[in-house]
Design an enzyme around this catalytic site. Structure first.
Site, mmCIF file in Angstrom:
data_model
loop_
_atom_site.group_PDB
_atom_site.id
_atom_site.type_symbol
_atom_site.label_atom_id
_atom_site.label_comp_id
_atom_site.label_asym_id
_atom_site.label_seq_id
_atom_site.Cartn_x
_atom_site.Cartn_y
_atom_site.Cartn_z
ATOM 1 N N CYS A 35 10.293 2.431 4.379
ATOM 2 C CA CYS A 35 9.204 3.308 3.971
ATOM 3 C C CYS A 35 9.703 4.194 2.835
ATOM 4 O O CYS A 35 10.639 4.978 3.027
ATOM 5 C CB CYS A 35 8.770 4.166 5.165
ATOM 6 S SG CYS A 35 7.507 5.382 4.750
ATOM 7 N N CYS A 95 5.653 1.246 -2.264
ATOM 8 C CA CYS A 95 5.251 1.511 -0.879
ATOM 9 C C CYS A 95 5.302 0.155 -0.203
ATOM 10 O O CYS A 95 4.780 -0.833 -0.752
ATOM 11 C CB CYS A 95 3.839 2.087 -0.814
ATOM 12 S SG CYS A 95 3.122 2.083 0.848
#
Ligand code: DGL
Length: 291
Positions: free
Chosen positions: A91, A205
């Protein structure tokens, strides 16, 4: 503040692990599945746990102190339950902020996922690079430092997509996602001017590569999309080594998944998880309490 791109202070390889290692792949939701695939390819013998803090999804909109406290609390629980040899923080939104605190608190190696700005700067011909990320990642000092350090000669457009991670989750859960909704998120990446046009888009992302084929279909011109997942898996094997001979063959073993909520686990999502090797889903219920 600078910290090592992928491995931070735990940059030296560990003493070789002669049994199958336990690797925890962590994300706010389903984005880490794009990294999970590379982790499994690199270490098919590993016992992999996929942890999704879906009770706090999306991380991209959380205030920085809230996100630091949240990730530390969830990691504390996950490490106690699963005892990983290494954690992959799949992440960008968490890695660009929380890695130093994680490394300070826990005595195991963490491999982070940060925007692959350096390979993007190396790949561009026009000098126009766009970084598609969550609003949190776009705001980070760390992201700005990466741009200043590695892409000073480029024109970098940071695009903070407010709803794209949620659209990727919706698509994986079997819900319809329109091209118009996707274009509203990725459109600002395509910059055209007298100097030329964007030729590289950084997928900063981990959710975003889930919809790559859709972006390619609606892109107004072809660009190179950069996904850091293979580099993250390479960093993992630098730290814990390659597969242990005789422990596994080339086909990766089953993955256990842990969700902190599980509220959005539709039948379509269970199938998508199974397709990615997730054989068992458990719940470590941890509601997000905002003070
Ligand atoms: N997958 C996460 C990332 O790489 C973010 C999604 C979210 O906003 O929670 O940044």
């Amino acid at each position: 503040m600078r910290f090592d791109l992928m491995a931070g202070t735990a940059a030296a390889p560990l003493a070789p692990i002669t049994r199958a290692p336990v690797v925890l792949v962590f994300d706010s939701g389903l984005g880490g599945l794009t990294v999970l695939a590379e982790v499994r390819r690199a270490r098919p013998d590993a016992r992999v746990v996929y942890a999704a803090d879906d009770a706090a999804f999306p991380y991209g909109g959380l205030a920085e102190p809230v996100l630091v406290a949240r990730v530390l609390a969830v990691m504390e629980r996950l490490i106690a339950v699963h005892a990983p040899d290494l954690v992959v923080v799949a992440c960008n939104t968490a890695s660009t902020l929380v890695l130093p605190a994680l490394r300070q608190r826990f005595d195991i190696p963490f491999v982070g996922t940060v925007p692959p700005i350096k390979p993007a700067a190396a790949a561009t011909r026009s000098g126009l690079v766009s970084v598609l990320a969550t609003p949190g990642t776009v705001r980070r000092d760390y992201t700005r430092e990466l741009v200043d350090t590695y892409a000073a000669g480029c024109r970098v457009t940071l695009v903070g997509a407010t709803g794209l991670a949620a659209l990727a989750e919706a698509a994986l859960s079997g819900l319809p996602v329109s091209d118009a909704d996707l274009w509203a998120e990725i459109g600002p990446c395509f910059v055209e001017g007298e100097a030329g046009r964007t030729d590289v888009v950084v997928l900063a992302c981990t959710h975003y590569p889930l919809l790559l084929a859709r972006y390619q279909a609606i892109a107004p011109w072809p660009v190179t999309w950069i996904d850091p997942a293979p580099a993250i898996a390479r960093r993992m094997t630098q730290l814990i080594g390659g597969p242990v001979r005789g422990l596994g063959d080339d086909s990766p073993g089953p993955v256990r998944a842990a969700f902190t909520s599980g509220d959005r686990l539709t039948p379509a999502l269970r199938t998508a998880l199974a397709d990615r090797g997730v054989a068992e889903v458990a719940f470590e219920a941890m509601p997000l309490v905002l003070q």
